[in-house]
Each structure stands twice: as C-alpha cells, then as structure tokens.
Design a protein around this motif. Structure first.
Motif, PDB file in Angstrom:
ATOM      1  N   TYR A 193       0.857  -1.223  -0.020  1.00 20.60           N
ATOM      2  CA  TYR A 193      -0.195  -0.087   0.021  1.00 20.60           C
ATOM      3  C   TYR A 193       0.847   1.286  -0.049  1.00 20.60           C
ATOM      4  O   TYR A 193       0.382   2.275  -0.668  1.00 20.60           O
ATOM      5  CB  TYR A 193      -0.911  -0.008   1.202  1.00 20.60           C
ATOM      6  N   ASN A 194       1.930   1.278   0.802  1.00 19.87           N
ATOM      7  CA  ASN A 194       3.087   2.434   0.649  1.00 19.87           C
ATOM      8  C   ASN A 194       3.359   2.717  -0.583  1.00 19.87           C
ATOM      9  O   ASN A 194       3.433   3.811  -0.959  1.00 19.87           O
ATOM     10  CB  ASN A 194       4.224   1.992   1.654  1.00 19.87           C
ATOM     11  N   LEU A 195       3.605   1.960  -1.496  1.00 14.16           N
ATOM     12  CA  LEU A 195       4.221   1.872  -2.726  1.00 14.16           C
ATOM     13  C   LEU A 195       3.214   2.362  -3.563  1.00 14.16           C
ATOM     14  O   LEU A 195       3.464   3.300  -4.277  1.00 14.16           O
ATOM     15  CB  LEU A 195       4.900   0.746  -3.246  1.00 14.16           C
ATOM     16  N   ILE A 196       2.113   1.910  -3.587  1.00 13.34           N
ATOM     17  CA  ILE A 196       1.176   2.101  -4.567  1.00 13.34           C
ATOM     18  C   ILE A 196       0.420   3.816  -4.150  1.00 13.34           C
ATOM     19  O   ILE A 196       0.414   4.625  -5.109  1.00 13.34           O
ATOM     20  CB  ILE A 196      -0.239   1.273  -4.417  1.00 13.34           C
ATOM     21  N   ALA A 197       0.209   3.992  -2.970  1.00 11.89           N
ATOM     22  CA  ALA A 197      -0.172   5.307  -2.549  1.00 11.89           C
ATOM     23  C   ALA A 197       0.985   6.210  -2.594  1.00 11.89           C
ATOM     24  O   ALA A 197       0.671   7.577  -3.238  1.00 11.89           O
ATOM     25  CB  ALA A 197      -0.523   5.411  -1.073  1.00 11.89           C
ATOM     26  N   GLY A 198       2.252   5.876  -2.717  1.00 11.28           N
ATOM     27  CA  GLY A 198       3.350   6.852  -2.866  1.00 11.28           C
ATOM     28  C   GLY A 198       3.389   7.376  -4.309  1.00 11.28           C
ATOM     29  O   GLY A 198       3.452   8.678  -4.559  1.00 11.28           O
ATOM     30  N   TRP A 199       3.237   6.283  -5.082  1.00 13.44           N
ATOM     31  CA  TRP A 199       3.322   6.744  -6.502  1.00 13.44           C
ATOM     32  C   TRP A 199       2.086   7.492  -6.906  1.00 13.44           C
ATOM     33  O   TRP A 199       2.281   8.412  -7.879  1.00 13.44           O
ATOM     34  CB  TRP A 199       3.795   5.599  -7.617  1.00 13.44           C
ATOM     35  N   ALA A 200       1.095   7.146  -6.268  1.00 14.26           N
ATOM     36  CA  ALA A 200      -0.449   7.967  -6.733  1.00 14.26           C
ATOM     37  C   ALA A 200      -0.132   9.327  -6.279  1.00 14.26           C
ATOM     38  O   ALA A 200      -0.659  10.123  -7.401  1.00 14.26           O
ATOM     39  CB  ALA A 200      -1.493   7.268  -5.811  1.00 14.26           C
ATOM     40  N   THR A 201       0.537   9.661  -5.248  1.00 16.62           N
ATOM     41  CA  THR A 201       0.771  11.059  -4.923  1.00 16.62           C
ATOM     42  C   THR A 201       1.737  11.814  -5.715  1.00 16.62           C
ATOM     43  O   THR A 201       1.328  12.877  -5.965  1.00 16.62           O
ATOM     44  CB  THR A 201       1.229  11.133  -3.329  1.00 16.62           C
ATOM     45  N   PHE A 202       2.794  10.963  -6.351  1.00 15.43           N
ATOM     46  CA  PHE A 202       3.697  11.535  -7.239  1.00 15.43           C
ATOM     47  C   PHE A 202       2.795  11.982  -8.313  1.00 15.43           C
ATOM     48  O   PHE A 202       2.824  12.976  -9.102  1.00 15.43           O
ATOM     49  CB  PHE A 202       4.479  10.486  -7.473  1.00 15.43           C
ATOM     50  N   ALA A 203       1.810  10.827  -8.977  1.00 11.76           N
ATOM     51  CA  ALA A 203       1.249  11.339 -10.134  1.00 11.76           C
ATOM     52  C   ALA A 203       0.126  12.441 -10.027  1.00 11.76           C
ATOM     53  O   ALA A 203       0.238  13.127 -10.876  1.00 11.76           O
ATOM     54  CB  ALA A 203       0.414  10.098 -10.737  1.00 11.76           C
ATOM     55  N   PHE A 204      -0.436  12.317  -8.830  1.00  8.20           N
ATOM     56  CA  PHE A 204      -1.269  13.425  -8.767  1.00  8.20           C
ATOM     57  C   PHE A 204      -0.573  14.803  -8.560  1.00  8.20           C
ATOM     58  O   PHE A 204      -1.042  15.651  -9.199  1.00  8.20           O
ATOM     59  CB  PHE A 204      -2.070  13.243  -7.247  1.00  8.20           C
ATOM     60  N   ALA A 205       0.547  14.847  -8.048  1.00 12.05           N
ATOM     61  CA  ALA A 205       1.338  16.184  -7.707  1.00 12.05           C
ATOM     62  C   ALA A 205       1.945  16.426  -9.199  1.00 12.05           C
ATOM     63  O   ALA A 205       1.914  17.806  -9.640  1.00 12.05           O
ATOM     64  CB  ALA A 205       2.473  16.061  -6.923  1.00 12.05           C
ATOM     65  N   ALA A 206       2.177  15.436 -10.080  1.00 10.19           N
ATOM     66  CA  ALA A 206       2.785  15.668 -11.282  1.00 10.19           C
ATOM     67  C   ALA A 206       1.765  16.482 -12.118  1.00 10.19           C
ATOM     68  O   ALA A 206       2.153  17.548 -13.052  1.00 10.19           O
ATOM     69  CB  ALA A 206       3.383  14.571 -11.888  1.00 10.19           C
ATOM     70  N   VAL A 207       0.514  15.898 -12.137  1.00 14.56           N
ATOM     71  CA  VAL A 207      -0.492  16.408 -13.120  1.00 14.56           C
ATOM     72  C   VAL A 207      -0.866  17.878 -12.816  1.00 14.56           C
ATOM     73  O   VAL A 207      -1.165  18.585 -13.493  1.00 14.56           O
ATOM     74  CB  VAL A 207      -1.700  15.531 -12.773  1.00 14.56           C
ATOM     75  N   VAL A 208      -0.803  18.070 -11.469  1.00  8.92           N
ATOM     76  CA  VAL A 208      -1.257  19.387 -10.979  1.00  8.92           C
ATOM     77  C   VAL A 208      -0.238  20.540 -11.424  1.00  8.92           C
ATOM     78  O   VAL A 208      -0.523  21.551 -11.963  1.00  8.92           O
ATOM     79  CB  VAL A 208      -1.393  19.476  -9.182  1.00  8.92           C
ATOM     80  N   TYR A 209       1.157  20.130 -11.053  1.00  4.17           N
ATOM     81  CA  TYR A 209       2.071  21.051 -11.444  1.00  4.17           C
ATOM     82  C   TYR A 209       2.537  21.339 -13.019  1.00  4.17           C
ATOM     83  O   TYR A 209       2.502  22.304 -13.481  1.00  4.17           O
ATOM     84  CB  TYR A 209       3.329  20.627 -10.905  1.00  4.17           C
ATOM     85  N   LEU A 210       2.210  20.020 -13.909  1.00  6.01           N
ATOM     86  CA  LEU A 210       2.360  20.258 -15.134  1.00  6.01           C
ATOM     87  C   LEU A 210       1.194  21.189 -15.921  1.00  6.01           C
ATOM     88  O   LEU A 210       1.064  21.747 -16.805  1.00  6.01           O
ATOM     89  CB  LEU A 210       2.329  18.878 -15.746  1.00  6.01           C
ATOM     90  N   THR A 237       1.591  19.835  -1.505  1.00  5.66           N
ATOM     91  CA  THR A 237       1.443  19.971  -2.694  1.00  5.66           C
ATOM     92  C   THR A 237       0.995  21.349  -3.202  1.00  5.66           C
ATOM     93  O   THR A 237       1.345  22.124  -4.225  1.00  5.66           O
ATOM     94  CB  THR A 237       0.560  18.760  -3.326  1.00  5.66           C
ATOM     95  N   PHE A 238      -0.144  21.761  -2.354  1.00  2.00           N
ATOM     96  CA  PHE A 238      -0.975  22.949  -2.530  1.00  2.00           C
ATOM     97  C   PHE A 238      -0.462  24.170  -1.891  1.00  2.00           C
ATOM     98  O   PHE A 238      -1.073  25.195  -1.932  1.00  2.00           O
ATOM     99  CB  PHE A 238      -2.433  22.613  -2.392  1.00  2.00           C
ATOM    100  N   THR A 239       0.686  24.025  -1.040  1.00  2.00           N
ATOM    101  CA  THR A 239       1.141  25.299  -0.229  1.00  2.00           C
ATOM    102  C   THR A 239       1.455  26.345  -1.007  1.00  2.00           C
ATOM    103  O   THR A 239       2.243  25.871  -2.358  1.00  2.00           O
ATOM    104  CB  THR A 239       2.057  24.722   0.868  1.00  2.00           C
ATOM    105  N   ASP A 240       1.268  27.417  -0.729  1.00  2.00           N
ATOM    106  CA  ASP A 240       1.718  28.638  -1.390  1.00  2.00           C
ATOM    107  C   ASP A 240       3.133  28.655  -1.881  1.00  2.00           C
ATOM    108  O   ASP A 240       3.503  28.788  -3.276  1.00  2.00           O
ATOM    109  CB  ASP A 240       1.509  29.936  -0.490  1.00  2.00           C
ATOM    110  N   THR A 241       4.122  28.639  -0.942  1.00  2.00           N
ATOM    111  CA  THR A 241       5.747  28.851  -1.284  1.00  2.00           C
ATOM    112  C   THR A 241       6.067  27.605  -1.997  1.00  2.00           C
ATOM    113  O   THR A 241       6.545  27.772  -3.195  1.00  2.00           O
ATOM    114  CB  THR A 241       6.318  28.770  -0.165  1.00  2.00           C
ATOM    115  N   PHE A 242       5.733  26.429  -1.935  1.00  2.00           N
ATOM    116  CA  PHE A 242       6.315  25.219  -2.784  1.00  2.00           C
ATOM    117  C   PHE A 242       5.586  25.358  -4.166  1.00  2.00           C
ATOM    118  O   PHE A 242       6.241  24.871  -5.184  1.00  2.00           O
ATOM    119  CB  PHE A 242       6.073  24.054  -2.078  1.00  2.00           C
ATOM    120  N   TRP A 243       4.186  25.344  -4.396  1.00  2.00           N
ATOM    121  CA  TRP A 243       3.832  25.386  -5.463  1.00  2.00           C
ATOM    122  C   TRP A 243       4.194  26.567  -6.510  1.00  2.00           C
ATOM    123  O   TRP A 243       4.520  26.335  -7.491  1.00  2.00           O
ATOM    124  CB  TRP A 243       2.335  25.883  -5.245  1.00  2.00           C
ATOM    125  N   PHE A 244       4.619  27.725  -5.794  1.00  2.00           N
ATOM    126  CA  PHE A 244       5.017  28.852  -6.490  1.00  2.00           C
ATOM    127  C   PHE A 244       6.492  28.418  -7.210  1.00  2.00           C
ATOM    128  O   PHE A 244       6.801  28.425  -8.518  1.00  2.00           O
ATOM    129  CB  PHE A 244       5.473  30.096  -5.672  1.00  2.00           C
TER     130      PHE A 244
END
Length: 1017
Positions: free
Chosen positions: A7-24, A132-139
């Motif tokens: 579960y740790n691997l699956i959920a970890g890579w899911a957060t990566f994919a989610f963040a990557a989509v948001v940022y891209l 992922t959504f914090t002001d400073t890091f997202w900037f």
C-alpha cells in the motif's frame, strides 16, 4: 511483500502522479520573471549563471531541453523538470510521513493492523497533498528555478536516512550513508539549502545507534552536526577550491605550465589520496574511518559538477558570470564576492563610524593569460574600536534602511539608542534591546513567521509588503481575529477583494499541524526531535544566517520551503491524532474509522488546493518572454542596450540565447559593469554582436578604480575623449593622492561628446528628415563627486563610439547622474540616445517621440503577454513590470503626440488598444498608468471614453478612502500614508476633470470631498 509495503508503494506513486499532473497543468509555458529567464538561458547552452552557480541544475535542465521540439518550447521543458522534481519531493514526503507514522506505533511493518495501515496511508496522503498545494512550494514548482530541484534533494536525502534507519543493523547498511553523502555533494551543484538537513540526519543516526539517550549525548550529536556543517560550508566547498587554486598558481607561476594544469593535477592527486585511504582502511578493517573517507570522497565527486563551470567558462560563452576560467575565478563565484558579506556573530551597527576600508587579496590572470597576478579589492570597512557589537542585526548604513530600522523599532521615530564616544563627538548606536527588537519584529516575525502563516493560515494579498497592514500579511478568514491585526474586514475595496492572492484557510492547516506536532511529541519523542530540528534548521536558523536588511527586492518565502516541508509532516500526523479520536468516539478500531479520520483531515488539502489554484496557475502567461522580445524589437542593427535590473536583463538574455532573437544586439547590464570580468566579456564578440568599443586598458579597471573621483579642475566643459585620455595616462600629474596612494581621477564635471552627423544618419539613429535637429555636440554633466567603475566605462564608451552604433537604455533614471536624460527618444520599452535635445516635461515624459515608429512598435510589433485574458494571473510582479515600462503610459504619450500632429482618430485608436490589451481588471489603475490615459482621451476629444476611465478610477480610490477612514486607534495611524496617497490621487482626477471642463465629474468628486470633510463646501 507485506501489506504495508504494498500500500505504501501504490499510494506513494499515486501522490507523485497527482502532484505531477497538478504542476504540469499549472506551469508557466515559457520563461518566468526574475532569475528563471537567466537559468533557462544558461541551461540551454550550458553557460555560466550568477554566483554561486548551479551547474548540476543546468546539466539536468539541459537534458530536458534536448527533448524540446523547438527553441520556443525549451522553457516549458525546463519548467516541466521543476514540476516533476517537485512531484518527486511530494513522493518522498509521503514515504517519510508513513515511515515516521509507523515508528509512532512502535511496531514493525508486519505487526501493523489493517486499520493502522489505513490511518498511516491517510496521514501520508493528507500531509503530502497538503504540501503539494502550499503557497510557497507550489510557486517554485511551476518555474525553471533551482528551488524545486533543491527541495527534491532535501526530501530524497531525508527519505534515504529513514531507509538506513530500517536496516541500520544489517550488513552493508552504511551504503545508505554513502548514498546520502553523494546526494549531498550533488545537491551543492543545485543549492546549499540541502546542507541544512545534516543535523536531522545526525539525530536519526544517534537515536538509532545509541538506544540510551542522554543530555550529554544530544549535546554531542549537536556538536557533530555543527562540525559537519562547518566542514561542508567552510572547508569542503571553498577550501578544496582554494587549495586547488594555490596549487594551480604554483604550477603556472613557478613551473611555467598552462593555467588549470595545477588544479587538474590537484584533483587527480586528491582522488588518489582518498582512494588510497579507502583501500587502507578497508584492508585494516577500520569501518568507521573507511565510511568517513568514502563519504568525503563521494561528496567531492558530487561537488565535481563545478568542474563544468571552468570548462564552459573557458570557451567564453555569451553569459559567463564572473568569468571563472581558472580556479581563482571559480572561488570568487562560489564565495559570491560581488555581493559582499553581512555580519553574523560580531560586526557594526548602521551608525558605527568607519575609520578605514578593508581589502581582500586575490589573484587574476595577466593580459597574456600566462601568469597569476596579485590584486586587491575593497571587501568592507574597519570600524573604530568599541563600535563592533555582538549579533548585529541593524548594520546597513543606507539612508532608506536606517529609516526602515526606525519604523520597525520605534514607530518611525529616530531610534533612541545610547551614546558612545568617538574622538570629539558622541555617536548614537542602537542598544542591544533595540537590536533584538528589530530581529524579532522584522527578521523573525515579518521575514519568517509571516511566510509560515501564509502557507498554513492564509494570505492577505499578493502585493509585496514593507510592513504595511494593508497588504502582504497573513489572513485567516476569521474576521474577529483578522481585524485585530490588519483592520476592518467588512466592505473591503473591490480591488483587494478581487486579488487572486487573497487566500484564507481559517487556520485549518495550522491547527491540524499543531495537533500532529503534539501527537508525535507524545508518541515518539525521538523522531519529534528529528522533525523539529529540520523545522528549525530550515527556518529560524536561516533567518539568523541571512541577517536580512529591512528591504528586499522581492518576497523571500521560497528560502524557507524546507521548514514548511517539516510542518507538513506534522499535518500528516494530525490524521493519526484524529484517528485516535474517532476510535474513542466510535469505540472501535477498524478501517472505517481510519477512513473517516482521513476524510475529516482531507479538508485541509482540499481548501489549500481550492483557494490557491487561481493564483498559482501560470498557464497562458507570457510576461517574461514577451517583455524580452519587446525590449529587443525595433532596436537598430548592432545596437547596445543598457539595462539596470534583473527583469529588464534576464528576459532579453532568454530571447537571444534560447529563442535566437536579435542576436546582433549587445545586452549590457550596468549593475554588472562594475566587474572587471564583465568588462572583459563586453570587449569580446558575442553571438552576432561586435565588441563594445571600450578603450581603457585592463589595468585601469582590473582591481583598480572601483570609484573615480570627479575633480572639476578646469571649471569648464572639456572634450570627453581628452578626459578619458587623462584617466588612461600614467603621468604622475594626472594622479591625486588618496590614502597615501596615487589614484586616477576625472578632471571635469562637464564633458563634451561630439556628434558625427554622418554616422548618426548612416546608422539610423536619426531619420534624414530630422537631420536639421541634430546638434553639434551634447554635454554630459556629472552631478556627483565620484563615479563608479561602470559609469567610468560608460563615459569611455561615449568617448569612442562615434555614433556608429545606436545606444539604448531601458530606463532614463539610470543615466540621470550623467545628465543624459535630455537626449533621449522614446522607442517603446527602451530609450534611444539621440543628439537632439528634448527637455522632459516631467519624470514620466522623458524622450522625444517619433510617432510613426512608436505607433508601429506598440500597435503592430509588441506583444502584451496575453494579459487581457482574465484567466491569466497578473500577480504583483507582473503588475510591477507592466508599471516599470509604463505600458499604458506609452500609448498615452503616443496619443498625445498624434493629437499634437492633428491625428485625433489615430490617437483614440491607440488609447482604445491600450485598454484592450491591458484592461484595468488585470493591470490595475495607478497614477502613471491611468491619469495620462484619461488626459490623452480628453486631448483627443473622446470625452466619454476619458470620463469612463476617470469614473472607474475614482470609484476605486473612493472605496480605498472609505475603507481607510474606518480604521480606528493605532491602526488608523498605520494607514495614514495610504489614506493621504489615495486622497491625493483622487484630487488629481478632480483637477484633471476641471482642466478639461468635465464639470459633472469634477462636481461628483468635489461633493465626495465635501461629504468626507476633506474640502470646504
């Protein structure tokens, strides 16, 4: 694979994919403002960027740039690299939270129940997606800057030490420590912030290896971490290069060998010695010594990315900051010599009397490049005995900074301080209590806690603040709390309410983080100490180290992203605390209670994402690119354009180096022109641009003439060439004694620049039909008693360019001290030097106008960054840059010129286009951006259009005035400046309406003033 791991691997890579989509989805499609344009340009061709350099960042960026389908897509690919690096940061944050969360249960992975695993996964998801959504890091995640990649290295290193913790008792576990050392060495080639994770790493090592924790053991761990930090910052990073430079000097000066032969030998010898040490300690079974030597070796190998700086610099690329073609140049780049130093433990206050300058010895290559010569440069000041103090925070002697100290320490009144005798007078210096008040009020509260609360409580607006309560502060959205700190929250001005940077989270992320902090403290004190160490070292420790002056050109929250990362870990732990509460509430522990706890806490990332999306979505924004192109568009062939800041320089470099636009133009940054390395570069051909025609020899600017005294000996104008020849001369009669040394000086304040009319017309500087306006000469009038090295070189250029090459300036204010403002032509974003005198009517109206040329520029050639699209986010710095070039005022000035020429139809067309391209709901009203526009409409006879703009601006000003009148008590005093400014601007509209016989509008404003008691009836 056990359940937890799966579960740790699956959920970890899911957060990566989610963040990557948001940022891209939200990356800027091209270069951004500030350093991004420079980083992208230097990465594309592996050139040398500003100190201290970021060679690994540039190499990785170059790898991404290779896959760009065209040069126009290079910036997007490099921005994508930042987005993916940021997504990787989120991945490692998730895994770090789940590791630490598991530790808080004091169970192995196999012993965890399914509800506990579910809660831990929920903690990882909530904490990582919230970050992922914090002001400073997202900037930082959506632009081509070093901070996204630096954050990834920090997260990766922290995750790696947690992986070591899992296997610390197994054979070969030390390989994780060696990997961490290598990653740390690599990270130096991105940014030094990664080093601040070292104390947290040491604590994890200590807690894992020494089960019996003692106070003395913690002190030792702190001492070891401090020693490692000092070794990295002051021995490994500069020390290895400094020793290599010394060896290189011996090889070059002593043995007559080529430059860089010594440091090459030194590098191989150092690696050979370390290799021998590794072999010997392995042979003798010295595990600790072997590990330490291996770690030092791989750090140096990672740090070896800086070798690329010398290699690339040696081929003289167009962008070659500090010219580090040899180890001494590289040392200057690493030490950031051009930026100076700030006192840290002991130093001066702003009023400490200086009794001498201090100089720093260095070495540079001779003109033939065959030997090192010794030089010295001013490094600071020596202060009178008794005027250096412990922990000095108020050290800047700039008048504006002293005024700011007074504001922060004594509400704008002069700091009381204490009297200290100096010679025959008493000097007032701040007391230590006043010094600490500035530290806590400004450096710690304003420059750190304010940023922290931006990320986890809310933000008032995106407008940069210098301490005002009206902008740039934290804001929760809870009126009862907010009005205590920033004034009334009802019926705020519509412009403030519409600011996309106004985000309120109602304390939810902050409270969940505090709940998680308390939970970890109670459940796992050791790892709480680790996270707290990381929080402090990447936050408060940076505040102490930076010793920020009371004014910065931009907000600095991005520096503290590591601290906010640590707090996000506690946000994750908040889920575990809520899980404990739901278990007690439902009196059972099952997957459902874990899911309920996660769902409750998921409101935090949801509110962060919902509130922050519109002011972090940069898709569709082209400000930096379009401004860079606009600055270069319309310049005459082989021109030289002189720039004065980051945002009127870096976008031009990007346009030339990446998109290949106008490579015949020489971009010359005047703030760099004080560096001898930069002057040398200007004297070389660059791309399609010929060398800048400087005539002063290297010995006149290389570690010499940082400042040149202007001694008006002749009391009359002299030919500028004669004045420069005077400076060139080595005749003792052309020197003056300064501090016991002979120094060059300039013998006149007024210098005559002859005008070669034939060249003026041939080069296109003046059109043939304006030939009769050309003057025989122009007179440079120096308004001060000293000029700096850059100004000296500008005078040298003026003495020799003979009007063969057009000269441009991005702002007339940069040449005020040389009295050249009267000889400019407004060509759009730049001002052309012309031998036609045009005295400005105001500071906003410098330069004559060629209406035909300017019309073509503004109406046909310029691009306006797609800013008219309401979906495009026009943040504070976009607003500032549109204001810096006086974007709408350019149209107003052109319209006024067209009116003067009798073409009112075209004038109205121009003004309409200004509002179409830069609507007021995107580029806000201001004096210089609005009032000239209104006046131009009235001059062109378009009264209705002028009045519509006037009414819109007046409405906004009245909203602000009404709002500021509602402030009470001490807060009312804090908005007096803003209140007076807005009243003054409204009065400007009133007088403008009167001037152009708009009696109805004037009457409305007059009535408003009377009703407010600001004008007699």
């Amino acid at each position: 694979m056990n359940q937890f791991k799966k579960y740790n691997l699956i959920a970890g890579w899911a957060t990566f994919a989610f963040a990557a989509v948001v940022y891209l989805m939200t990356i800027e499609p091209t270069a951004s403002l500030w350093d991004c344009s420079e980083f992208i340009a230097t990465s594309y061709k592996l050139e040398v960027g500003h100190p201290p350099g970021a060679p690994l960042f540039m190499m990785i960026s170059r790898l991404f740039a290779i896959f760009a389908p065209s040069p126009a897509h290079v910036a997007m690919m490099i921005n994508s690299m930042s987005a993916l690096a940021s997504a990787a940061t989120i991945l490692f944050l998730f895994w770090s939270i789940t590791h630490l969360a598991r530790r808080s249960y004091h169970k192995s992975e196999e012993e965890l129940t399914l509800p506990q695993i579910t809660a831990i996964m929920g903690a990882g998801l909530v904490g990582s997606i919230a970050y992922t959504f914090t002001d400073t890091f997202w900037f930082s995640a959506v632009e081509g800057e070093v901070y996204a990649l630096s954050s990834m290295f920090t997260a990766l290193v922290f995750w790696a030490i947690l992986k070591w913790e899992n296997v610390a008792d197994e054979p070969h576990a030390n390989r994780w420590l060696i990997l961490i050392a290598y990653l740390t060495g690599l990270a130096i080639g991105v940014h030094l912030l990664n080093l601040l994770i070292i104390p947290a790493i040491v604590f994890i090592y200590y807690f894992r290896k020494y089960p019996q924790i003692t106070k003395w053991g913690i002190v030792k761990a702190l001492a070891v971490s401090g020693a490692i930090l000092i070794a990295a910052l002051y021995i490994i990073i500069p020390g290895t290069i400094e020793l290599g430079a010394f060896v290189d000097r011996i090889f070059v000066n002593g043995f007559g060998l080529p430059v860089n032969s010594g440091i090459t030998f030194y590098a191989f010898a150092l690696l050979a010695i370390l290799g021998w040490g590794i072999w010997l300690t392995h042979k003798k079974g010295k595990v600790l010594a072997n590990t330490i030597i291996l770690c030092v070796t791989v750090i140096l190998i990672g740090y070896g990315s800086y070798a690329s700086v010398i290699i690339r610099s040696s081929v003289n690329p167009p962008m070659n900051s500090n010219g580090p073609t040899n180890p001494y140049g590289l040392l200057g780049l690493l030490n950031r010599d051009q930026y100076g130093a700030r006192p840290l433990v002991k130093g001066n206050y702003y009023s400490s009397p200086a009794i001498a300058v201090t100089e720093k010895d260095t070495y540079y290559l001779s003109d033939d490049g065959k030997e090192y010569k010794k030089g010295s440069t001013v490094s600071g000041y020596e202060y009178a005995p008794g005027f250096e103090f412990f922990f000095p925070r108020m050290y800047s002697s700039k008048e504006s900074d002293i005024a700011a100290y007074n504001n922060w320490v004594n509400d704008g009144k002069e700091i009381k301080g204490r009297k200290v005798p100096f010679r025959d007078e008493m000097v007032t210096v701040p007391t230590f209590a006043e010094n600490l008040k500035f530290f806590f009020a400004y450096q710690l509260n304003f420059m750190y806690w304010r940023y922290f609360l931006w990320n986890f409580v809310g933000r008032q607006s995106d407008i940069q603040s210098t301490g005002e309560i009206t902008d740039g502060n934290w804001l929760s959205g809870i009126k009862a709390i907010d009005q205590l700190f920033v004034g009334p929250q009802d019926n705020i001005p519509s412009e403030q309410a519409a600011n996309k940077g106004r985000n309120t989270y109602y304390f939810l992320p902050f409270l969940l983080g505090i709940i998680g902090l308390v939970y970890q403290l109670n459940r796992d004190g050791k790892n709480f100490t680790v996270v707290m160490t990381m929080f402090i070292m990447t936050g408060i420790a940076i505040v102490v180290y930076l010793n920020s002056p009371p004014a910065e050109p931009r907000e600095r929250d991005y520096v503290y992203a590591g601290s906010f990362y640590a707090f996000a870990i506690w946000i994750g732990f908040g889920v575990l605390s809520v899980f404990q509460a739901t278990k007690r509430w439902f009196k059972k522990e099952n997957v459902a209670t874990a899911v309920i706890a996660t769902a409750i806490c998921a409101t935090v990332p949801v509110i962060l994402g919902a509130k922050n999306w519109d002011d972090h979505d940069r898709s569709g924004r082209y400000t930096a690119r379009d401004f860079g192109l606009n600055y270069l568009t319309g310049l005459l062939p082989n021109a030289i354009i002189m720039n004065f800041g980051d945002n009127d320089t870096f976008p031009l470099w990007y346009a030339q180096e990446v998109e290949g636009y106008r490579k015949d133009v020489r971009v010359m940054n005047m703030s760099y022109l004080g560096g001898e390395w930069y002057i040398d570069q200007m004297k070389l051909k660059s791309n399609d641009s010929e060398p800048v025609p400087f005539t002063l020899p290297r010995n006149k600017y290389t570690y010499n003439n940082e400042f040149l005294i202007v001694n008006d000996l002749l009391k009359k104008p002299v030919p500028i060439k004669e004045a420069i020849d005077f400076v060139k001369s080595e005749d003792p009669r052309t020197k003056m004694s300064i501090g016991g040394k002979n120094a060059d000086f300039l013998p006149a304040k007024q210098l005559i620049v002859p005008v070669n009319k034939e060249n003026v017309l041939k080069s296109g500087i003046v059109k043939p039909e304006d030939a009769d306006l050309i003057e025989d000469s122009i007179v440079v009038t120096i308004k001060k008693s000293t000029i700096d090295r850059g100004e000296m070189m500008l005078l040298d250029l003026l003495s020799n360019f003979d009007w063969k090459r057009p000269l441009y300036f991005t702002t007339p204010s940069g040449i005020d001290e040389l009295g050249l403002r009267d000889y400019l032509q407004l060509d759009g974003f730049s001002y052309r030097l012309v031998p036609i005198k045009t005295v400005p009517q105001s500071s906003w109206e410098s330069g004559r106008i060629d209406s035909e040329f300017l019309y073509d520029q503004l109406m046909n050639k310029y691009q306006y960054a797609n800013i008219k699209d309401p979906k495009v986010y026009a943040d504070y710095f976009v607003q500032t840059n549109f204001g810096a070039v006086q974007s709408r005022n350019l149209f107003a000035r052109l319209a006024k010129q067209l009116v003067a020429e009798g073409d009112t139809t075209k004038a109205i067309e121009v003004l309409d286009r200004a509002i179409e391209e830069m609507p007021f709901n995107q580029i806000r009203h201001s004096y210089v951006q609005t009032i000239p526009l209104i006046e131009a409409y009235y001059m062109a006879g378009a009264d209705e259009k002028g009045t519509a703009v006037l009414e819109d601006y007046a409405k906004i000003l009245e909203e602000y005035i009404d709002y500021y009148f509602r402030f009470k008590g001490k807060q009312a005093g804090l908005v007096q400046t803003q209140l007076r400014t807005n009243i003054s601007l409204l009065y400007e509209l009133y007088t403008l309406a009167q001037k152009y016989n708009q009696t109805e509008e004037a009457g409305k404003i007059e009535k408003y003033f009377v009703d407010k008691g600001l004008m007699d009836a």
